[in-house]
Design a protein around this motif. Structure first.
Motif, PDB file in Angstrom:
ATOM      1  N   HIS A  39     -15.014   0.414 -15.866  1.00  0.00           N
ATOM      2  CA  HIS A  39     -15.471   1.960 -16.207  1.00  0.00           C
ATOM      3  C   HIS A  39     -14.624   2.514 -17.049  1.00  0.00           C
ATOM      4  N   SER A  40     -13.612   1.982 -17.572  1.00  0.00           N
ATOM      5  CA  SER A  40     -12.613   2.861 -18.310  1.00  0.00           C
ATOM      6  C   SER A  40     -13.008   3.252 -19.675  1.00  0.00           C
ATOM      7  N   ARG A  41     -14.157   2.497 -20.087  1.00  0.00           N
ATOM      8  CA  ARG A  41     -14.805   2.830 -21.483  1.00  0.00           C
ATOM      9  C   ARG A  41     -13.682   2.835 -22.622  1.00  0.00           C
ATOM     10  N   LYS A  42     -12.606   1.842 -22.593  1.00  0.00           N
ATOM     11  CA  LYS A  42     -11.635   1.931 -23.486  1.00  0.00           C
ATOM     12  C   LYS A  42     -11.331   0.418 -23.929  1.00  0.00           C
ATOM     13  N   GLU A  43     -11.011   0.059 -25.030  1.00  0.00           N
ATOM     14  CA  GLU A  43     -10.881  -1.227 -25.436  1.00  0.00           C
ATOM     15  C   GLU A  43      -9.568  -1.887 -24.530  1.00  0.00           C
ATOM     16  N   SER A  44      -8.696  -1.073 -24.253  1.00  0.00           N
ATOM     17  CA  SER A  44      -7.632  -1.586 -23.509  1.00  0.00           C
ATOM     18  C   SER A  44      -7.203  -0.463 -22.366  1.00  0.00           C
ATOM     19  N   VAL A  45      -7.173  -0.895 -20.899  1.00  0.00           N
ATOM     20  CA  VAL A  45      -6.792   0.362 -20.195  1.00  0.00           C
ATOM     21  C   VAL A  45      -5.587  -0.172 -19.061  1.00  0.00           C
ATOM     22  N   THR A  46      -4.875   0.757 -18.900  1.00  0.00           N
ATOM     23  CA  THR A  46      -3.686   0.588 -17.927  1.00  0.00           C
ATOM     24  C   THR A  46      -3.951   1.041 -16.630  1.00  0.00           C
ATOM     25  N   VAL A  47      -3.891   0.004 -15.471  1.00  0.00           N
ATOM     26  CA  VAL A  47      -4.096   0.281 -14.299  1.00  0.00           C
ATOM     27  C   VAL A  47      -2.707   0.205 -13.550  1.00  0.00           C
ATOM     28  N   ARG A  48      -2.429   1.226 -12.846  1.00  0.00           N
ATOM     29  CA  ARG A  48      -1.221   1.460 -12.117  1.00  0.00           C
ATOM     30  C   ARG A  48      -1.341   1.369 -10.568  1.00  0.00           C
ATOM     31  N   VAL A  49      -0.648   0.344  -9.860  1.00  0.00           N
ATOM     32  CA  VAL A  49      -0.738   0.333  -8.568  1.00  0.00           C
ATOM     33  C   VAL A  49       0.575   0.791  -7.963  1.00  0.00           C
ATOM     34  N   SER A  50       0.624   1.767  -7.345  1.00  0.00           N
ATOM     35  CA  SER A  50       2.003   2.298  -6.489  1.00  0.00           C
ATOM     36  C   SER A  50       1.505   2.437  -5.017  1.00  0.00           C
ATOM     37  N   THR A  51       2.723   2.154  -4.268  1.00  0.00           N
ATOM     38  CA  THR A  51       2.849   2.459  -2.853  1.00  0.00           C
ATOM     39  C   THR A  51       3.913   3.346  -2.677  1.00  0.00           C
ATOM     40  N   GLU A  52       3.758   3.934  -1.424  1.00  0.00           N
ATOM     41  CA  GLU A  52       4.676   5.002  -1.112  1.00  0.00           C
ATOM     42  C   GLU A  52       4.682   5.159   0.595  1.00  0.00           C
ATOM     43  N   ASN A  57       5.747  10.965   8.570  1.00  0.00           N
ATOM     44  CA  ASN A  57       4.473  11.015   9.244  1.00  0.00           C
ATOM     45  C   ASN A  57       3.754   9.736   9.404  1.00  0.00           C
ATOM     46  N   HIS A  58       4.779   8.798   9.364  1.00  0.00           N
ATOM     47  CA  HIS A  58       4.430   7.110   9.412  1.00  0.00           C
ATOM     48  C   HIS A  58       2.851   6.887   8.763  1.00  0.00           C
ATOM     49  N   LEU A  59       3.043   7.228   7.495  1.00  0.00           N
ATOM     50  CA  LEU A  59       1.843   7.078   6.617  1.00  0.00           C
ATOM     51  C   LEU A  59       2.362   6.461   5.428  1.00  0.00           C
ATOM     52  N   SER A  60       1.449   4.974   5.158  1.00  0.00           N
ATOM     53  CA  SER A  60       1.816   4.571   3.942  1.00  0.00           C
ATOM     54  C   SER A  60       0.583   4.774   3.125  1.00  0.00           C
ATOM     55  N   LYS A  61       0.674   4.982   1.738  1.00  0.00           N
ATOM     56  CA  LYS A  61      -0.489   5.250   0.828  1.00  0.00           C
ATOM     57  C   LYS A  61      -0.152   4.109  -0.473  1.00  0.00           C
ATOM     58  N   ILE A  62      -1.462   3.705  -1.049  1.00  0.00           N
ATOM     59  CA  ILE A  62      -1.518   2.745  -1.906  1.00  0.00           C
ATOM     60  C   ILE A  62      -2.409   3.699  -3.049  1.00  0.00           C
ATOM     61  N   HIS A  63      -1.787   3.887  -4.161  1.00  0.00           N
ATOM     62  CA  HIS A  63      -2.514   4.650  -5.362  1.00  0.00           C
ATOM     63  C   HIS A  63      -2.862   3.418  -6.284  1.00  0.00           C
ATOM     64  N   ILE A  64      -4.231   3.569  -6.863  1.00  0.00           N
ATOM     65  CA  ILE A  64      -4.510   2.544  -7.794  1.00  0.00           C
ATOM     66  C   ILE A  64      -5.096   3.672  -8.700  1.00  0.00           C
ATOM     67  N   SER A  65      -4.614   3.772 -10.039  1.00  0.00           N
ATOM     68  CA  SER A  65      -5.226   4.756 -11.101  1.00  0.00           C
ATOM     69  C   SER A  65      -5.118   3.992 -12.316  1.00  0.00           C
ATOM     70  N   ASP A  66      -5.682   4.637 -13.352  1.00  0.00           N
ATOM     71  CA  ASP A  66      -6.103   4.314 -14.663  1.00  0.00           C
ATOM     72  C   ASP A  66      -5.989   5.219 -15.626  1.00  0.00           C
ATOM     73  N   ASP A  67      -5.915   4.864 -17.058  1.00  0.00           N
ATOM     74  CA  ASP A  67      -5.996   6.029 -17.856  1.00  0.00           C
ATOM     75  C   ASP A  67      -7.064   5.947 -18.987  1.00  0.00           C
ATOM     76  N   GLY A  68      -8.264   5.566 -18.141  1.00  0.00           N
ATOM     77  CA  GLY A  68      -9.504   5.489 -18.677  1.00  0.00           C
ATOM     78  C   GLY A  68     -10.114   6.941 -18.971  1.00  0.00           C
ATOM     79  N   VAL A  69     -11.494   7.079 -18.694  1.00  0.00           N
ATOM     80  CA  VAL A  69     -12.053   8.346 -18.952  1.00  0.00           C
ATOM     81  C   VAL A  69     -12.457   9.078 -17.813  1.00  0.00           C
ATOM     82  N   GLY A  70     -12.146   8.470 -16.608  1.00  0.00           N
ATOM     83  CA  GLY A  70     -12.550   9.134 -15.391  1.00  0.00           C
ATOM     84  C   GLY A  70     -13.812   8.869 -14.656  1.00  0.00           C
ATOM     85  N   ILE A  71     -14.344   9.407 -13.625  1.00  0.00           N
ATOM     86  CA  ILE A  71     -15.482   9.045 -13.016  1.00  0.00           C
ATOM     87  C   ILE A  71     -16.383  10.194 -13.107  1.00  0.00           C
ATOM     88  N   GLN A  72     -17.521   9.931 -13.642  1.00  0.00           N
ATOM     89  CA  GLN A  72     -18.617  10.995 -13.430  1.00  0.00           C
ATOM     90  C   GLN A  72     -18.538  11.947 -12.453  1.00  0.00           C
TER      91      GLN A  72
END
Length: 138
Positions: A39-52, A57-72
């Motif tokens: 759904h990036s609507r780009k010819e080439s998209v960068t997907v970033r996966v990060s953890t922290e 707070n004993h909380l793990s987070k996984i982030h999956i982000s991209d540089d596309g156009v976003g979500i409607q």
């Protein structure tokens, strides 16, 4: 990496082990990454996966982000049950007749929230693209 997408990783080495089968974890992560590509609507998209890991707070987070156009915006609105529409069954921006669409984010949500008792949210980023955030209490 290929001509359609590139992955960038930023992984926290303090992230505790997750006591869930790796195939279940993959059923959560893969549809979210695939959503960023499809759904990036780009010819080439960068997907970033990060953890922290937040040890206080004993909380793990996984982030999956991209540089596309976003979500409607309508898919980010809450449905009657208080769940964002993108996570509901058969909600999709794909317009292919007869295609099995609208299940990726739904399956990820069902597995993460309903089966693993994690949290899953998504937001559009001000610079473009979107970010899925998975929260895991340790």
């Amino acid at each position: 990496k290929n001509e359609m997408f590139n992955f960038e990783l930023s992984l926290d080495d303090k992230l505790p082990l997750v006591h869930v089968n790796e195939f279940v974890v993959w059923e959560i992560l893969e549809p979210l990454m695939q959503n960023s590509i499809d759904h990036s609507r780009k010819e080439s998209v960068t997907v970033r996966v990060s953890t922290e890991y937040d040890p206080i707070n004993h909380l793990s987070k996984i982030h999956i982000s991209d540089d596309g156009v976003g979500i409607q915006q309508e898919l980010l609105e809450l449905g009657a049950d208080g769940i964002k529409r993108i996570f509901l069954e058969n909600e999709s921006t794909k317009k292919i007749e007869g295609a099995n669409s609208g299940y990726g984010c739904y399956i990820a949500y069902q597995m993460a929230v309903e089966k693993c008792a994690w949290t899953l949210d998504v937001e559009n980023l001000s610079a473009g693209g979107c970010r899925f955030t998975i929260g895991i209490k340790n």
